[in-house]
Design a protein around this motif. Sequence first.
Motif, PDB file in Angstrom:
ATOM      1  N   THR B 302       0.817  -1.226   0.000  1.00  0.00           N
ATOM      2  CA  THR B 302       0.000   0.000   0.000  1.00  0.00           C
ATOM      3  C   THR B 302       0.849   1.273   0.000  1.00  0.00           C
ATOM      4  OG1 THR B 302      -0.090  -0.080   2.422  1.00  0.00           O
ATOM      5  CG2 THR B 302      -1.985  -0.983   1.217  1.00  0.00           C
ATOM      6  N   LYS B 303       2.115   1.151   0.335  1.00  0.00           N
ATOM      7  CA  LYS B 303       2.888   2.372   0.565  1.00  0.00           C
ATOM      8  C   LYS B 303       3.598   2.916  -0.685  1.00  0.00           C
ATOM      9  CE  LYS B 303       3.302   2.213   5.489  1.00  0.00           C
ATOM     10  NZ  LYS B 303       3.929   2.925   6.581  1.00  0.00           N
ATOM     11  N   HIS B 304       3.341   2.290  -1.823  1.00  0.00           N
ATOM     12  CA  HIS B 304       4.010   2.721  -3.056  1.00  0.00           C
ATOM     13  C   HIS B 304       3.178   3.745  -3.830  1.00  0.00           C
ATOM     14  CE1 HIS B 304       1.243  -0.450  -3.966  1.00  0.00           C
ATOM     15  NE2 HIS B 304       1.345  -0.227  -5.266  1.00  0.00           N
ATOM     16  N   LYS B 305       2.046   4.145  -3.329  1.00  0.00           N
ATOM     17  CA  LYS B 305       1.200   5.116  -4.039  1.00  0.00           C
ATOM     18  C   LYS B 305       1.103   6.408  -3.247  1.00  0.00           C
ATOM     19  CE  LYS B 305       0.348   2.572  -7.626  1.00  0.00           C
ATOM     20  NZ  LYS B 305      -0.857   1.817  -7.952  1.00  0.00           N
ATOM     21  N   ASP B 306       0.252   7.305  -3.697  1.00  0.00           N
ATOM     22  CA  ASP B 306       0.201   8.633  -3.078  1.00  0.00           C
ATOM     23  C   ASP B 306      -0.833   8.751  -1.958  1.00  0.00           C
ATOM     24  OD1 ASP B 306       2.193   9.552  -4.652  1.00  0.00           O
ATOM     25  OD2 ASP B 306       0.835  10.273  -6.233  1.00  0.00           O
ATOM     26  N   PHE B 307      -1.312   7.601  -1.463  1.00  0.00           N
ATOM     27  CA  PHE B 307      -2.345   7.690  -0.416  1.00  0.00           C
ATOM     28  C   PHE B 307      -1.668   8.001   0.927  1.00  0.00           C
ATOM     29  CE2 PHE B 307      -5.697   5.523   2.283  1.00  0.00           C
ATOM     30  CZ  PHE B 307      -6.581   6.581   2.184  1.00  0.00           C
ATOM     31  N   LYS B 308      -1.788   9.273   1.309  1.00  0.00           N
ATOM     32  CA  LYS B 308      -1.033   9.816   2.419  1.00  0.00           C
ATOM     33  C   LYS B 308      -1.336   9.093   3.751  1.00  0.00           C
ATOM     34  CE  LYS B 308      -0.156  14.294   4.425  1.00  0.00           C
ATOM     35  NZ  LYS B 308      -0.831  15.556   4.719  1.00  0.00           N
ATOM     36  N   ILE B 309      -2.614   8.818   3.907  1.00  0.00           N
ATOM     37  CA  ILE B 309      -3.013   8.189   5.179  1.00  0.00           C
ATOM     38  C   ILE B 309      -2.249   6.878   5.400  1.00  0.00           C
ATOM     39  CG2 ILE B 309      -4.951   7.086   6.387  1.00  0.00           C
ATOM     40  CD1 ILE B 309      -6.757   9.218   5.141  1.00  0.00           C
ATOM     41  N   PHE B 310      -2.190   6.044   4.390  1.00  0.00           N
ATOM     42  CA  PHE B 310      -1.455   4.782   4.515  1.00  0.00           C
ATOM     43  C   PHE B 310       0.048   5.031   4.605  1.00  0.00           C
ATOM     44  CE2 PHE B 310      -4.740   1.609   2.542  1.00  0.00           C
ATOM     45  CZ  PHE B 310      -5.596   1.869   3.603  1.00  0.00           C
ATOM     46  N   ASN B 311       0.515   5.960   3.805  1.00  0.00           N
ATOM     47  CA  ASN B 311       1.954   6.200   3.793  1.00  0.00           C
ATOM     48  C   ASN B 311       2.473   6.673   5.145  1.00  0.00           C
ATOM     49  OD1 ASN B 311       1.967   5.429   1.159  1.00  0.00           O
ATOM     50  ND2 ASN B 311       2.073   7.509   0.311  1.00  0.00           N
ATOM     51  N   GLU B 312       1.618   7.391   5.864  1.00  0.00           N
ATOM     52  CA  GLU B 312       2.038   7.915   7.170  1.00  0.00           C
ATOM     53  C   GLU B 312       1.800   6.941   8.323  1.00  0.00           C
ATOM     54  OE1 GLU B 312       0.022  11.622   7.536  1.00  0.00           O
ATOM     55  OE2 GLU B 312       1.484  12.684   6.266  1.00  0.00           O
ATOM     56  N   ALA B 313       1.064   5.877   8.014  1.00  0.00           N
ATOM     57  CA  ALA B 313       0.678   4.950   9.097  1.00  0.00           C
ATOM     58  C   ALA B 313       1.813   4.000   9.435  1.00  0.00           C
ATOM     59  CB  ALA B 313      -0.551   4.154   8.678  1.00  0.00           C
ATOM     60  N   GLU B 314       1.914   3.678  10.708  1.00  0.00           N
ATOM     61  CA  GLU B 314       2.905   2.682  11.116  1.00  0.00           C
ATOM     62  C   GLU B 314       2.498   1.307  10.577  1.00  0.00           C
ATOM     63  OE1 GLU B 314       5.035   1.153  15.297  1.00  0.00           O
ATOM     64  OE2 GLU B 314       3.203   2.362  15.367  1.00  0.00           O
ATOM     65  N   ASP B 357     -17.276 -11.711  -9.715  1.00  0.00           N
ATOM     66  CA  ASP B 357     -16.741 -11.834 -11.078  1.00  0.00           C
ATOM     67  C   ASP B 357     -15.235 -11.610 -11.144  1.00  0.00           C
ATOM     68  OD1 ASP B 357     -16.422  -9.165 -10.680  1.00  0.00           O
ATOM     69  OD2 ASP B 357     -17.850  -8.506 -12.213  1.00  0.00           O
ATOM     70  N   GLY B 358     -14.606 -11.442  -9.965  1.00  0.00           N
ATOM     71  CA  GLY B 358     -13.152 -11.283  -9.936  1.00  0.00           C
ATOM     72  C   GLY B 358     -12.693  -9.837 -10.033  1.00  0.00           C
ATOM     73  N   SER B 359     -13.628  -8.918 -10.229  1.00  0.00           N
ATOM     74  CA  SER B 359     -13.247  -7.507 -10.275  1.00  0.00           C
ATOM     75  C   SER B 359     -13.160  -6.944  -8.859  1.00  0.00           C
ATOM     76  CB  SER B 359     -14.278  -6.711 -11.075  1.00  0.00           C
ATOM     77  OG  SER B 359     -15.515  -6.721 -10.372  1.00  0.00           O
ATOM     78  N   PHE B 360     -12.540  -5.789  -8.717  1.00  0.00           N
ATOM     79  CA  PHE B 360     -12.420  -5.121  -7.426  1.00  0.00           C
ATOM     80  C   PHE B 360     -13.098  -3.776  -7.463  1.00  0.00           C
ATOM     81  CE2 PHE B 360      -8.895  -8.076  -7.341  1.00  0.00           C
ATOM     82  CZ  PHE B 360      -8.919  -8.541  -6.034  1.00  0.00           C
ATOM     83  N   LYS B 361     -13.594  -3.344  -6.323  1.00  0.00           N
ATOM     84  CA  LYS B 361     -14.144  -1.987  -6.238  1.00  0.00           C
ATOM     85  C   LYS B 361     -13.801  -1.498  -4.844  1.00  0.00           C
ATOM     86  CE  LYS B 361     -16.832   1.588  -7.062  1.00  0.00           C
ATOM     87  NZ  LYS B 361     -15.727   2.502  -6.740  1.00  0.00           N
ATOM     88  N   SER B 362     -13.025  -0.408  -4.766  1.00  0.00           N
ATOM     89  CA  SER B 362     -12.589   0.019  -3.445  1.00  0.00           C
ATOM     90  C   SER B 362     -12.966   1.469  -3.177  1.00  0.00           C
ATOM     91  CB  SER B 362     -11.067  -0.132  -3.319  1.00  0.00           C
ATOM     92  OG  SER B 362     -10.422   0.987  -3.886  1.00  0.00           O
ATOM     93  N   SER B 363     -12.826   1.866  -1.935  1.00  0.00           N
ATOM     94  CA  SER B 363     -13.085   3.261  -1.561  1.00  0.00           C
ATOM     95  C   SER B 363     -11.879   4.137  -1.872  1.00  0.00           C
ATOM     96  CB  SER B 363     -13.417   3.340  -0.072  1.00  0.00           C
ATOM     97  OG  SER B 363     -12.345   2.825   0.694  1.00  0.00           O
ATOM     98  N   VAL B 364     -10.802   3.516  -2.386  1.00  0.00           N
ATOM     99  CA  VAL B 364      -9.590   4.277  -2.715  1.00  0.00           C
ATOM    100  C   VAL B 364      -9.153   3.978  -4.149  1.00  0.00           C
ATOM    101  CG1 VAL B 364      -8.713   4.686  -0.386  1.00  0.00           C
ATOM    102  CG2 VAL B 364      -8.302   2.476  -1.479  1.00  0.00           C
ATOM    103  N   ASP B 365     -10.150   3.839  -5.029  1.00  0.00           N
ATOM    104  CA  ASP B 365      -9.844   3.545  -6.440  1.00  0.00           C
ATOM    105  C   ASP B 365      -8.977   4.630  -7.082  1.00  0.00           C
ATOM    106  OD1 ASP B 365     -11.038   1.113  -6.442  1.00  0.00           O
ATOM    107  OD2 ASP B 365     -12.892   1.728  -7.452  1.00  0.00           O
ATOM    108  N   LYS B 366      -9.070   5.831  -6.476  1.00  0.00           N
ATOM    109  CA  LYS B 366      -8.255   6.942  -6.966  1.00  0.00           C
ATOM    110  C   LYS B 366      -6.757   6.603  -6.879  1.00  0.00           C
ATOM    111  CE  LYS B 366      -9.729  10.677  -4.796  1.00  0.00           C
ATOM    112  NZ  LYS B 366      -9.685  12.006  -4.157  1.00  0.00           N
ATOM    113  N   PHE B 367      -6.415   5.845  -5.807  1.00  0.00           N
ATOM    114  CA  PHE B 367      -4.991   5.582  -5.563  1.00  0.00           C
ATOM    115  C   PHE B 367      -4.534   4.191  -6.007  1.00  0.00           C
ATOM    116  CE2 PHE B 367      -6.475   8.664  -2.427  1.00  0.00           C
ATOM    117  CZ  PHE B 367      -5.592   9.707  -2.653  1.00  0.00           C
ATOM    118  N   TYR B 368      -5.429   3.217  -5.890  1.00  0.00           N
ATOM    119  CA  TYR B 368      -4.993   1.840  -6.110  1.00  0.00           C
ATOM    120  C   TYR B 368      -5.727   1.207  -7.280  1.00  0.00           C
ATOM    121  CZ  TYR B 368      -2.892   2.632  -1.574  1.00  0.00           C
ATOM    122  OH  TYR B 368      -2.151   3.138  -0.558  1.00  0.00           O
ATOM    123  N   ASP B 369      -4.987   0.512  -8.148  1.00  0.00           N
ATOM    124  CA  ASP B 369      -5.607  -0.146  -9.288  1.00  0.00           C
ATOM    125  C   ASP B 369      -5.903  -1.609  -8.945  1.00  0.00           C
ATOM    126  OD1 ASP B 369      -3.168  -1.454  -9.365  1.00  0.00           O
ATOM    127  OD2 ASP B 369      -2.364  -0.136 -10.926  1.00  0.00           O
TER     128      ASP B 369
END
Lengths: 583, 583
Positions: B302-314, B357-369
């Motif tokens: 999770t820490k390789h993208k621009d999602f600040k909340i995760f990036n800052e989390a321990e 169907d194997g697809s994903f749908k997340s609340s952070v689709d902006k950051f994660y594919d």
Amino acid sequence: MYRSHTCGELNSSAIGNQITLSGWVQKIRNKGFMIWVDLRDRYGITQLIFDEERSSEELMQKAATLGREFVIQVKGEVIERESKNPNIPTGEIEVLVNELSILNTSLTPPFTIENKTDGGEDLRMKYRYLDIRRNPVKDKLVFRHKVGMQVRNYLSNEGFIEVETPYLIKSTPEGARDFVVPSRMNEGQFYALPQSPQTFKQLLMVGGMDKYFQIVKCFRDEDLRADRQPEFTQIDCEMAFVEQEDILSIFEGLTKHLLKEVNGVEVDKFPRMTYEDAMKKYGNDKPDIRFGMEFGELNEVTKHKDFKIFNEAELVVGIAVPGGASYSRKEIDKLVDWVKRPQVGALGMVYAKYNEDGSFKSSVDKFYDEEDLAQWAEKTNAKLGDLICVLSGDTNKVRAQLSTLRMEMAERLGLRKADDFAPLWVIDFPLLEWDEETERYHAMHHPFTSPKIEDIPLLESDPGKVRANAYDLVLNGNEIGGGSIRIHDKETQSKMFTHLGFTKEEAKEQFGFLMNAFEYGAPPHGGIAFGFDRLTAILGGQETIRDFIAFPKNNAGRDVMIDAPSKLDEEQLKELSLKLNIE
Amino acid sequence: MYRSHTCGELNSSAIGNQITLSGWVQKIRNKGFMIWVDLRDRYGITQLIFDEERSSEELMQKAATLGREFVIQVKGEVIERESKNPNIPTGEIEVLVNELSILNTSLTPPFTIENKTDGGEDLRMKYRYLDIRRNPVKDKLVFRHKVGMQVRNYLSNEGFIEVETPYLIKSTPEGARDFVVPSRMNEGQFYALPQSPQTFKQLLMVGGMDKYFQIVKCFRDEDLRADRQPEFTQIDCEMAFVEQEDILSIFEGLTKHLLKEVNGVEVDKFPRMTYEDAMKKYGNDKPDIRFGMEFGELNEVTKHKDFKIFNEAELVVGIAVPGGASYSRKEIDKLVDWVKRPQVGALGMVYAKYNEDGSFKSSVDKFYDEEDLAQWAEKTNAKLGDLICVLSGDTNKVRAQLSTLRMEMAERLGLRKADDFAPLWVIDFPLLEWDEETERYHAMHHPFTSPKIEDIPLLESDPGKVRANAYDLVLNGNEIGGGSIRIHDKETQSKMFTHLGFTKEEAKEQFGFLMNAFEYGAPPHGGIAFGFDRLTAILGGQETIRDFIAFPKNNAGRDVMIDAPSKLDEEQLKELSLKLNIE
């Protein structure tokens, strides 16, 4: 596991095996070229041997550093012992050690850890954890466990349910003094520790539990007499829909079960004796019936002469001491002194020797002839060679005195045999007893004891004569259990409270919740409680309970090992909203 | 005896017999010409019938006066029932009554004595003696007795000795608050009630008792949380000459024995998990392993993208909720609100649906594919149709939050099955835990817990990393037992005291008698204690302990039935050399 075997299990069948033992060094004999160590654990003692011919020098040196009560682990071979000890199960073998680990060292213990120790009572109490290592103490604790297991198995098989009742309960001023516990969360209020779970077991009957028991700690803040403990253990029992006969039957069964399983003794149906008869025949409501020496009342056969002491006495009563006719004048004088000691309290003692040749010789030959004395002999059931000892005075006092003499003589004559068990039900106790101090009647057992129906009319006319459905189980002169059928209806209960001098308000204040419970369908019920410490001691052939308790308190209620009770710090007191009130 | 049979035992084999029953009136149906009464006792219910064609007029009239919870005795004939009830053992018969005695009347009870009662918690506690008449409560008390008997039988067969330790002991300021007991005979001094018999069981090991157990009341004066009691019961155990493995083996045996004898369930060898793994996989040192939803740590993915909340989390960590992909937006929003409640304390929740169907749908689709989310699925072991819930932040906090969510989802999904038993040993607990408030290390278990030998060097360099020979037994997400191997040598012990910030004097003051005892050859030893109330409740398929206790206290530590604690009178306080200190 630090061992492959215990120190109590190896015998000749293990010879040749490599084993590991752990335990305490009981004894060391160091001959230089050979060192023997007795290794002890809970299960027994095994002899270890270190031998310069078979052990390394290093091992010999290490073994030489061992001291008493060191904790060690050894590995070695089980070998046949040269000088066998037939007195212990491991006496045929010893262990030739090839590896020794010292798990812990020990200071020299303040007394010897032997069956007969050189430690006095105080020292033993202070170092109780060392005292427990000694067989006489350890064995008693193991014995207590066995008795407890057998009690639980028997009662559980009979359908009893062990229910834990609370320890933090409510203080009632009635009865003995409560230990109390300040409540921090309820400012200025206190719990009390239970003197017995009496109320709760009755509530469980109201609750339909039908058959309840509990092995439970109880607490009484009394000035301690010898062999009393501020905390003690009861086997507490209660049954619903029963009459006295049902209780006697179940708990006679329990006692037989214990005697059989714990002592290997089979006992016939227990005899029963009314309280009145027990007082008349033995001067005691817990008579030891392992031996005779029953009281012979002598009023009829002593009051026809000019012997003023007897003539003025309410009761003249004697016992025949077996073989006592051979006592010397000096021995008899000592006996007279003994009954005059303040602990006994007799004013004097009259005696009559019933000599082997059939003649009599008494201390009152001036007043009584052979014909009179023959009647004394008949009444006291004296045989040729006996000594008839006669006390006189106030009935209650003289009975107590003669009972004390009877027990003393039995003790001296070796008639109180520890492995002889003579249980006895004492029944029909008085309901009420007169208290000189408060000048009113007290419940002899407790205020819920039911009177015998046929005696209820006497409640008005002669309360002291009313008999209760109350019973004690006596074993070898000790009360081991006692109980009663309870009052379950409100009318009888309120009649009782009136006679005990409780106002309605006082009764409500003290027993309100129980009285309330009784409004909702209380079944007929009754129960019994055994003193577990005492019961165990007596089954174990002893009369003092202290060594059957792992960590007893002394006569000042102190635990000298942990040094309790002790002072609290100010902070703790403050939290409890308390201040010391010491002048 | 007031009965020939109980209300639970008559069936068609008794038809034609004259019998006597006693019990409580559970229910009355009065048709005028016929009256049926359900008679109840601890053992069951038997239907009684009064019939104007077969019963006397007098009997009919008397039967008509009966009310609920009256206590009666009936004599009559067992007859075949017309409309049989296959749900109860006595359902084939009824008793045609020919004699009726009313043993006691009853006020109308304040709530119905039925399996489902109309009485609220407070009322039931006030009239606990009536509540106990109800099967759900009565059965739990009977169940508790069975568990207790099985515990004792198992341990006794394994050579354990039940030793009663004292209740009036010494107060120590360390640990939880003591309940104290003023001593009248020792002015200004107090006993304390034991929080556990810890010290005494260690002294018994020093005393060579080898294997000790006790089912014993313990006391803690804590501010009560829900389902805590100021007095509670422990199965307290200790063994000498053992290593951790020996303790685990014996008490795994005990737990298996209970599951088999009490629940009829056979369980394989218990899995073991280190404390570290438990925290990592379940965020909890007492994980419920009846179901999956193990934690997947997502930092790496999770820490390789621009999602600040995760990036800052321990820590970024998630679980896969089975079938959760079908939750509506509204349902998920409610879940997010749920984790943000102060009781859970999360700042928010990220989720990803792994659709059927194997697809994903997340609340952070902006950051994660999809590729990122597939990695999340792999780490959380998500299956098609699951919902991946992700929390992030401070490691300790976020683990606790996700653990709470995991338990909640399992509860909602019915995965916490009461009759499914999943025991687990959690081992290798940390020896010390950092206390923020006092800024020093505390013993996680107690100051006598031994560190793992290989970790001792860390005591100086990194005390928080030192592992202890300490273990908990977890059953279905509840800690039912915990213990440790103790320190038995003085050097390690004094090292420990230093690290716990005790001066020599403080250690001596508080643990002096135990330290002294250790000078005289303490064996290696260790033990465990089970919470008996909790264990019984869980074996009984429940998580609240209150109904497994006959007379529980409420959250203010009060017994509302007997109204305790209560005030003492002045006289009592004075005798105890105490004054109230209330402003």
